[in-house]
Design a protein around this motif. Sequence first.
Motif, PDB file in Angstrom:
ATOM      1  N   ARG A 182      -9.935  -8.861  -9.068  1.00  0.00           N
ATOM      2  CA  ARG A 182     -10.442  -7.487  -9.087  1.00  0.00           C
ATOM      3  C   ARG A 182      -9.326  -6.468  -9.303  1.00  0.00           C
ATOM      4  NH1 ARG A 182     -13.602  -6.102  -3.881  1.00  0.00           N
ATOM      5  NH2 ARG A 182     -15.169  -7.369  -4.939  1.00  0.00           N
ATOM      6  N   HIS A 183      -8.179  -6.700  -8.687  1.00  0.00           N
ATOM      7  CA  HIS A 183      -7.099  -5.713  -8.723  1.00  0.00           C
ATOM      8  C   HIS A 183      -6.002  -6.037  -9.743  1.00  0.00           C
ATOM      9  CE1 HIS A 183      -8.654  -3.442  -5.331  1.00  0.00           C
ATOM     10  NE2 HIS A 183      -8.874  -4.579  -4.708  1.00  0.00           N
ATOM     11  N   GLY A 184      -6.185  -7.118 -10.497  1.00  0.00           N
ATOM     12  CA  GLY A 184      -5.199  -7.458 -11.508  1.00  0.00           C
ATOM     13  C   GLY A 184      -3.921  -8.032 -10.947  1.00  0.00           C
ATOM     14  N   GLY A 185      -4.028  -8.795  -9.866  1.00  0.00           N
ATOM     15  CA  GLY A 185      -2.860  -9.443  -9.289  1.00  0.00           C
ATOM     16  C   GLY A 185      -2.284  -8.720  -8.091  1.00  0.00           C
ATOM     17  N   ALA A 186      -1.178  -9.265  -7.573  1.00  0.00           N
ATOM     18  CA  ALA A 186      -0.563  -8.727  -6.357  1.00  0.00           C
ATOM     19  C   ALA A 186      -0.099  -7.291  -6.543  1.00  0.00           C
ATOM     20  CB  ALA A 186       0.607  -9.621  -5.939  1.00  0.00           C
ATOM     21  N   ALA A 187       0.505  -6.991  -7.674  1.00  0.00           N
ATOM     22  CA  ALA A 187       0.997  -5.629  -7.916  1.00  0.00           C
ATOM     23  C   ALA A 187      -0.154  -4.629  -7.908  1.00  0.00           C
ATOM     24  CB  ALA A 187       1.747  -5.554  -9.236  1.00  0.00           C
ATOM     25  N   GLY A 188      -1.290  -5.040  -8.458  1.00  0.00           N
ATOM     26  CA  GLY A 188      -2.462  -4.172  -8.460  1.00  0.00           C
ATOM     27  C   GLY A 188      -2.987  -3.916  -7.059  1.00  0.00           C
ATOM     28  N   ILE A 189      -2.946  -4.944  -6.207  1.00  0.00           N
ATOM     29  CA  ILE A 189      -3.377  -4.781  -4.820  1.00  0.00           C
ATOM     30  C   ILE A 189      -2.493  -3.760  -4.114  1.00  0.00           C
ATOM     31  CG2 ILE A 189      -3.422  -5.930  -2.569  1.00  0.00           C
ATOM     32  CD1 ILE A 189      -4.553  -8.387  -3.940  1.00  0.00           C
ATOM     33  N   VAL A 190      -1.181  -3.894  -4.287  1.00  0.00           N
ATOM     34  CA  VAL A 190      -0.236  -2.991  -3.627  1.00  0.00           C
ATOM     35  C   VAL A 190      -0.446  -1.556  -4.107  1.00  0.00           C
ATOM     36  CG1 VAL A 190       2.195  -2.400  -3.354  1.00  0.00           C
ATOM     37  CG2 VAL A 190       1.464  -4.798  -3.213  1.00  0.00           C
ATOM     38  N   ALA A 191      -0.627  -1.369  -5.405  1.00  0.00           N
ATOM     39  CA  ALA A 191      -0.824  -0.025  -5.952  1.00  0.00           C
ATOM     40  C   ALA A 191      -2.140   0.580  -5.460  1.00  0.00           C
ATOM     41  CB  ALA A 191      -0.807  -0.078  -7.478  1.00  0.00           C
ATOM     42  N   TRP A 192      -3.193  -0.223  -5.443  1.00  0.00           N
ATOM     43  CA  TRP A 192      -4.497   0.264  -4.972  1.00  0.00           C
ATOM     44  C   TRP A 192      -4.432   0.656  -3.506  1.00  0.00           C
ATOM     45  CZ3 TRP A 192      -7.898  -1.227  -1.162  1.00  0.00           C
ATOM     46  CH2 TRP A 192      -9.188  -0.674  -1.228  1.00  0.00           C
ATOM     47  N   ALA A 193      -3.806  -0.192  -2.675  1.00  0.00           N
ATOM     48  CA  ALA A 193      -3.758   0.050  -1.239  1.00  0.00           C
ATOM     49  C   ALA A 193      -2.980   1.318  -0.904  1.00  0.00           C
ATOM     50  CB  ALA A 193      -3.138  -1.151  -0.520  1.00  0.00           C
ATOM     51  N   ALA A 194      -2.006   1.664  -1.729  1.00  0.00           N
ATOM     52  CA  ALA A 194      -1.182   2.843  -1.453  1.00  0.00           C
ATOM     53  C   ALA A 194      -1.996   4.122  -1.465  1.00  0.00           C
ATOM     54  CB  ALA A 194      -0.047   2.928  -2.467  1.00  0.00           C
TER      55      ALA A 194
END
Length: 295
Positions: A183-195
């Motif tokens: 959904r978030h396009g990988g770990a980097a996407g998760i970190v960016a979304w969560a911020a």
Amino acid sequence: MRDSKNHPVIAVDGGGTRCRFAFSHANERIVIETGSANVSTNFDAACSEITRGIEALVMRAGLDWATIASIPAYFGLAGAIDQKITDRLASAMPFTHVRIEDDRTAALRGALGASDGMIAHCGTGSFVAARMNGATRLVGGWGSVLGDPSSAQWVGRRALSQTLDVVDGLRAEADLSNLLLQRHGGAAGIVAWAAAATAVDFGAIARDVTRCAEQGDQLAKGILQDASDAISDILKALGWVPGTTICLTGGIGPHFAPYLPSAMQHDLAAPLGEPLDGAVALAQDFCRDVSHERL
């Protein structure tokens, strides 16, 4: 003195997700719903939302402002955690007689009525409340930064952080982790979304967790087990013993039932009503107190 249930009252149940307003008189109840209102995190915005709801309630009930000002009003509001905040809000409201408390008390009354017992309320935020031998204790409700264990946003955050553990090779791959990574396009996407995510955004992920858990996903089930363990620890600290009624309320609360200790599962009961029902009952209590003061 008239029966307080036959006297008009106004009740407000306001939380971080929505605000509900009720005009109750005898067997009539008119309900209005607006957006979120937390008087601690954003007083001006909450006050504006509350005023908007009262105006809509006045219009729906066909009342004038002189009449509405004389009706006893009870507010159960998220963030109403000290006298300074409640006094400030009371002075901004049009009511001659108003009692303002935080929303946990109304949720407890709504779920249990006047009986003893405990509730674990887990929605976007969370708290645990107990009434034992007539005395009330409230635990938690301090918000997503400093507390709210086992809330929907807590579950959502835990799902993302444990998905990152999967990326690091610390946990086994699971359907839940694959879903969130895709959904978030990988770990980097998760970190960016969560911020940039809000508590409500994190809370929305809880639906993925409960769905995956129902399908047997071990990562999801482990998160729900951790949340349930936190609830049971607090209930025990508040004095739970076998035979004490427990209500699991809020959007995610009932999902924890299968993960609680078996003895606690035996004590689970459906809530008698909603927080707004509790706010109405507390408004009627307040009305009775006002009537006594007038004698």
